[in-house]
Scaffold this active site. Sequence first.
Site, PDB file in Angstrom:
ATOM      1  N   HIS A  65       1.143  -1.530  -0.138  1.00 13.30           N
ATOM      2  CA  HIS A  65       0.041  -0.301  -0.213  1.00 13.30           C
ATOM      3  C   HIS A  65       0.988   1.476   0.366  1.00 13.30           C
ATOM      4  CE1 HIS A  65      -3.058  -2.621   1.773  1.00 13.30           C
ATOM      5  NE2 HIS A  65      -3.153  -2.282   0.662  1.00 13.30           N
ATOM      6  N   LYS A  71      -2.983  -2.402  -7.389  1.00 17.32           N
ATOM      7  CA  LYS A  71      -3.438  -2.773  -9.357  1.00 17.32           C
ATOM      8  C   LYS A  71      -2.741  -4.309  -9.743  1.00 17.32           C
ATOM      9  CE  LYS A  71      -4.761  -1.472 -12.840  1.00 17.32           C
ATOM     10  NZ  LYS A  71      -5.605  -2.714 -13.358  1.00 17.32           N
ATOM     11  N   LYS A 107      -2.359  -8.785  -6.916  1.00 18.38           N
ATOM     12  CA  LYS A 107      -3.341 -10.473  -7.528  1.00 18.38           C
ATOM     13  C   LYS A 107      -4.397 -10.643  -6.841  1.00 18.38           C
ATOM     14  CE  LYS A 107      -1.588 -11.576 -11.737  1.00 18.38           C
ATOM     15  NZ  LYS A 107      -0.365 -10.786 -12.544  1.00 18.38           N
ATOM     16  N   SER A 363      -2.946  -0.212 -18.405  1.00 15.86           N
ATOM     17  CA  SER A 363      -3.915  -0.119 -17.675  1.00 15.86           C
ATOM     18  C   SER A 363      -4.058   1.382 -16.946  1.00 15.86           C
ATOM     19  CB  SER A 363      -3.254  -0.983 -16.532  1.00 15.86           C
ATOM     20  OG  SER A 363      -4.159  -2.171 -16.862  1.00 15.86           O
TER      21      SER A 363
HETATM   22  N1  GLU Z   1      -2.343  -9.043 -15.408  1.00 16.39           N
HETATM   23  C1  GLU Z   1      -0.930  -8.099 -15.977  1.00 16.39           C
HETATM   24  C2  GLU Z   1       0.294  -8.767 -15.211  1.00 16.39           C
HETATM   25  O1  GLU Z   1       0.322  -9.242 -15.056  1.00 16.39           O
HETATM   26  C3  GLU Z   1      -1.793  -7.202 -16.037  1.00 16.39           C
HETATM   27  C4  GLU Z   1      -2.146  -6.742 -14.458  1.00 16.39           C
HETATM   28  C5  GLU Z   1      -3.205  -4.937 -14.593  1.00 16.39           C
HETATM   29  O2  GLU Z   1      -2.838  -4.341 -16.018  1.00 16.39           O
HETATM   30  O3  GLU Z   1      -2.937  -4.395 -13.385  1.00 16.39           O
HETATM   31  O4  GLU Z   1       1.497  -7.265 -15.260  1.00 16.39           O
END
Ligand code: GLU
Length: 472
Positions: A65, A71, A107, A363
């Site tokens: 954090h 993300k 994740k 993203s």
């Molecule tokens: N799943 C993708 C990664 O492992 C994208 C993650 C995202 O866009 O937040 O980087």
Amino acid sequence: MSGHQEYSFFGAVEKSFDKAAKFTNWDPGILEQIKQCNSVYRMHFPVKIGDQIEVIKAYRVQHSHHKTPCKGGIRFATAVNLDEVMALAALMTYKCAIVNVPFGGAKGGISIDPKKYTAYELEKITRRYTHELIKKNFIGPGTDVPAPDYGTGEREMAWILDTYMSMKPGEVDALGCVTGKPVTQGGVRGRREATGLGVFYGIREVCNMTDVMQRLGLDLGIEGKTVVIQGLGNVGYHASKFFREGGAKVIAIAEYEGAIMNPDGLNEEEVFEHRKKTGSILNFPGALNLAQSNDALELDCEILIPAALENVINGENAPRIKARVIGEAANGPLTPEADEVFAAKGTLVVPDMYLNAGGVTVSYFEWLKNLSHVRYGRLEKRFTENQNKNILNQIENLTGKKVADNHKIMIEHGPDEVDLVYSGLEETMISATREIMDCWKRNPSIPDMRTAAYVVAINKVATSYEELGIFP
Ligand code: GLU
């Protein structure tokens, strides 16, 4: 595509972290805090599938954090487990730091085989998972923003968005609660191909570095380089496309059922269509079949791109791998043993947490678009075109010469959303490559590029902790 797991995945990430931490001067307490997963949410929820009640196991882990929101993608696969989600969340923190995306890492995952469910059933599971996240405040544009990962895509992101919006009516920034959405649902152009394109930009930059190419005994530049790609999912497919368009030669592509090879080069689009039609990558016209998918990894090539799952290159097969550059398009395709083999062989391993950061970078652009409620290029496209036209007119008037029509179109063109996204991504990948390589050059005792990337990431996250101050 099996690889034998010699470590816990999170353990491997910790091991790489510790290896790099030795090249920094941070307080051991700060280092320990960075390493840990801050919040771990494991859930079970029931979903009615046919006339049965199925208990689904799922996770969301927020690793750090130090910047918010957190993300990271959501993966649907039977192999999903807590260790894996924790490792991938940690990699997200380091990944974001390296490419200067101001997010903490997270994740998520649902332990299911998505192929076993109908679209309707998957929608029920995804919506229920989103509910669980909302209940615990594990999703939101300012707290935690999921995205696609292995086994998920735009469709799942649209379901997540719709569930979130229906639970939070009137929340003005709700579109920013998830990224990787369809363009019609607040997505950004260029997100779909972003990870593959980022892989290409990163490897191209490495291939443009004279000292690096000399050390590897390779010619400068990407043109004509032979490439092997493992995995023809979203990342592998787009990486193949951009390598081919950039002048490299994709000589082999591997999938679960086997691999195909053609020294004259393969076209990913045709291979994809062939697989769709026949159900297998094998027997592609003009190509040679390799019965064992993993045999492709050991082919004679200059660049190897594992774009599937973790731990596919390990202490056992690494000694037989001939590529001089390995670009980790997947997350964690190499084990720490493999790293050691390649460091000894002088093979350059371009690490996942920087090389596949194109996805999260775009993203970030999508999230910014959602918060600003305006499409990229909307305000400046016409203005830029008019300005370019005026400049061209002036040049033509002053010189008395005409600019050719095809050049005119190119020069006048004002930026569309996709142009801005691509150029933002290109800039991000090039600067990140240079930053990691500079760090490595400044400290030649750093053994490999992964460690250099970790050093860059640790320094950024630790600086952020230091500036935030730790609560007394
Ligand atoms: N799943 C993708 C990664 O492992 C994208 C993650 C995202 O866009 O937040 O980087």
